[in-house]
Design an enzyme around this catalytic site. Structure first.
Site, PDB file in Angstrom:
ATOM      1  N   LYS A  76       0.858  -1.180   0.000  1.00  0.00           N
ATOM      2  CA  LYS A  76       0.000   0.000   0.000  1.00  0.00           C
ATOM      3  C   LYS A  76       0.897   1.233   0.000  1.00  0.00           C
ATOM      4  O   LYS A  76       1.951   1.223   0.660  1.00  0.00           O
ATOM      5  CB  LYS A  76      -0.862  -0.073   1.264  1.00  0.00           C
ATOM      6  CG  LYS A  76      -1.924   0.980   1.404  1.00  0.00           C
ATOM      7  CD  LYS A  76      -2.740   0.715   2.672  1.00  0.00           C
ATOM      8  CE  LYS A  76      -3.819   1.737   2.895  1.00  0.00           C
ATOM      9  NZ  LYS A  76      -4.616   1.440   4.106  1.00  0.00           N
ATOM     10  N   SER A 151      -9.548   1.136   3.164  1.00  0.00           N
ATOM     11  CA  SER A 151      -8.736   1.941   2.278  1.00  0.00           C
ATOM     12  C   SER A 151      -7.698   1.166   1.453  1.00  0.00           C
ATOM     13  O   SER A 151      -7.218   1.694   0.458  1.00  0.00           O
ATOM     14  CB  SER A 151      -8.017   3.025   3.090  1.00  0.00           C
ATOM     15  OG  SER A 151      -7.151   2.449   4.045  1.00  0.00           O
ATOM     16  N   SER A 175      -9.519  -1.414   7.118  1.00  0.00           N
ATOM     17  CA  SER A 175      -8.990  -1.201   5.762  1.00  0.00           C
ATOM     18  C   SER A 175      -8.294  -2.377   5.098  1.00  0.00           C
ATOM     19  O   SER A 175      -8.002  -2.312   3.907  1.00  0.00           O
ATOM     20  CB  SER A 175      -8.030  -0.021   5.773  1.00  0.00           C
ATOM     21  OG  SER A 175      -8.786   1.137   5.687  1.00  0.00           O
TER      22      SER A 175
HETATM   23  N1  GLN Z   1     -12.989   3.127   6.748  1.00  0.00           N
HETATM   24  C1  GLN Z   1     -12.354   3.426   7.980  1.00  0.00           C
HETATM   25  C2  GLN Z   1     -11.967   4.889   8.028  1.00  0.00           C
HETATM   26  O1  GLN Z   1     -12.131   5.553   7.068  1.00  0.00           O
HETATM   27  C3  GLN Z   1     -11.147   2.563   8.199  1.00  0.00           C
HETATM   28  C4  GLN Z   1      -9.980   2.996   7.400  1.00  0.00           C
HETATM   29  C5  GLN Z   1      -8.701   2.296   7.760  1.00  0.00           C
HETATM   30  O2  GLN Z   1      -8.713   1.249   8.401  1.00  0.00           O
HETATM   31  N2  GLN Z   1      -7.606   2.911   7.363  1.00  0.00           N
HETATM   32  O3  GLN Z   1     -11.502   5.369   9.003  1.00  0.00           O
END
Ligand code: GLN
Length: 468
Positions: A76, A151, A175
């Site tokens: 990532k 994400s 994510s």
């Molecule tokens: N969707 C969640 C957020 O926007 C989790 C994102 C993540 O784990 N980076 O905070």
């Protein structure tokens, strides 16, 4: 040997000479370039091909190679890899070059794995769809009209499409697990502290986790073991016992598994009918094998989502304060110093990130922190102690990954609150710091255990795979 391991398949093909590492790497990079899923922010072609030819030479000379040597992976674009771009999918850092390498990634490089691509994701981890990115939305591996999840969307799609043997995502509130579900692959958020966060761009430091996405349980096991361990660069890291491959062969003892599920997750008006039905079907199959599945009480999902977002926004507002165009990132010039800062930060952050910085600053500010931030801290402790008591009653908690099926591209951008609510089943386990695995069964199943019980999760996941 577990036959569905991509890593072992590649390892054996390289060892026996039926595959050249250079061909393998060139083929994967070509496939990423040709694809329309938009998973790659930066390709690492030159370095990858150089590493591949070194592996080929070693094999030609008859030297032994390690299990991960020559195996292509993606990371990532929130990880540092010395000398290469690390953008966090933001406009702010689109030209930023990593000055050092993240510990988890360094361990993979030391084991000989070959990094191919810095993967597209939601900017700084902010999102659930991989649409909040400077590089354009990532498209789902199964249907390009659908979002990739987020994400770590680019990472999950690369694995699902076979562009990488495995990818390293980052999980703060879901994510890794949610995009894994949306693209039908495995994704593990390990116990908080098991894998060093050193060199991972901070979103919400108290729940940020590094973890693998892969197509088999054996691959998840191998990669987790390699990346785990205490690290002087991250004081929250803990020692852990490597997960043995015997978990995939030994018979489960009677009563080894005792499951629970949260009624508030399932008997809830926000869950789609099909996800609810499939979940109860799965519970039925498990019970039929004589395994106990208890119904447990838990917090309302809205409480989990609110607690998580208050804390995550507060932490990200503080973590992102360093991005001002002076120490890091693109600097825009206005009329005077104050204007420079304002211009730089308002132009470079996306609307979603600005929403979080403003929200986080608000909940931490005088007059609001008592009522909001401190209340979230109290709830956090209550959630953590509830988990502790639940894990004295059961040893695994099973749940869907999301209350909804994969959205169409563009749909979630219209309603950010609805997007936050779609994280209802993932964020709680993050607040608990617990290990949680997504299994690609149906729309995705999450398995959670007590801290450091990754081996139990993988063992049960392997069993569950055999009975569904
Ligand atoms: N969707 C969640 C957020 O926007 C989790 C994102 C993540 O784990 N980076 O905070």
């Amino acid at each position: 040997m577990m036959t569905d391991s991509e890593i072992l398949k590649i390892h054996n093909a390289l060892k026996t000479g039926s595959l050249s590492c250079s061909d393998l790497i060139a083929g994967k990079i070509g496939a990423i370039q040709k694809s329309s899923n938009n998973t790659a922010n930066f390709l690492l072609e030159e370095m990858a091909l150089k590493m591949a030819s070194a592996v080929d030479n070693k094999i030609k000379k008859g030297e032994e190679i390690g299990v991960l040597e020559g195996v292509p992976f993606g990371l990532k674009d929130v990880y540092m890899l010395q000398g290469f771009n690390a953008s966090g999918s933001s406009r702010f850092l689109k030209n930023y070059i990593s000055p050092y390498t993240a510990t988890a990634i360094k361990k993979l490089l030391d084991a000989g794995a070959i990094p191919l691509v810095k993967e597209n994701c939601d900017c700084f981890g902010h999102g659930s769809t991989s649409e909040n990115t400077f590089f354009g939305p990532v498209k789902n591996a199964l249907d390009e009209n659908l979002v990739a999840g987020g994400s770590s969307g680019g990472s999950a799609v690369n694995v699902a499409k076979g562009f990488t043997a495995f990818s390293i995502g980052g999980d703060t509130g879901g994510s890794i697990r949610q995009p894994a579900a949306f693209n039908r692959v495995y994704g593990l958020k390990p116990t908080y502290g098991r894998i060093s966060r050193f060199g991972l761009m901070a979103y919400a430091s108290s729940t940020d986790c590094v973890g693998p996405i892969a197509r088999s349980l054996e691959d998840i096991r191998i990669i987790t073991n390699v990346m785990s361990g205490k690290d002087s660069g991250d004081s929250t890291t803990i020692d852990s016992v490597p997960i043995s491959d015997s978990i995939f062969y030994e018979e489960a003892a009677d009563n080894e598994f005792c499951l629970g599920y949260y009624k508030s997750f399932i008997e809830n008006e926000n869950i789609e009918e099909k996800i609810k039905r499939d979940f109860y079907d799965m519970i039925g199959k498990i019970r039929k094998k004589g395994i106990e599945v208890k119904e447990l009480e838990f917090f309302d999902t809205n409480v989990l989502v609110s607690t998580y977002y208050v804390l995550a926004m507060a932490e990200t507002a503080s973590n992102l304060a360093r991005l001002d165009g002076t120490s890091y990132g693109e600097r825009l010039v206005g009329e005077g110093i104050k204007d420079d800062y304002a211009f730089t930060r308002s132009e470079n952050f996306t609307d979603e990130t600005k929403r979080r910085i403003v929200g986080g600053t608000q909940v931490l500010s005088h007059g609001y922190s008592e009522g909001i931030y401190k209340k979230a801290k109290i709830l956090l402790r209550e959630i953590q102690s509830k988990f502790q008591s639940d894990f004295s009653e059961v040893n695994l908690i099973i749940s869907p990954v999301t209350p909804n099926s994969t959205p169409q591209i563009g749909e979630s951008l219209k309603d950010p609150l609805l997007m936050y609510l779609s994280d209802a089943y993932t964020v709680g386990f993050s607040l608990g710091g617990l290990p949680t695995l997504t299994c690609p069964f149906g729309q995705g199943i999450q398995l959670t255990a007590g801290k450091n019980k990754e081996a139990l999760i993988l063992k049960f996941a392997n069993y569950l795979k055999s009975i569904i």
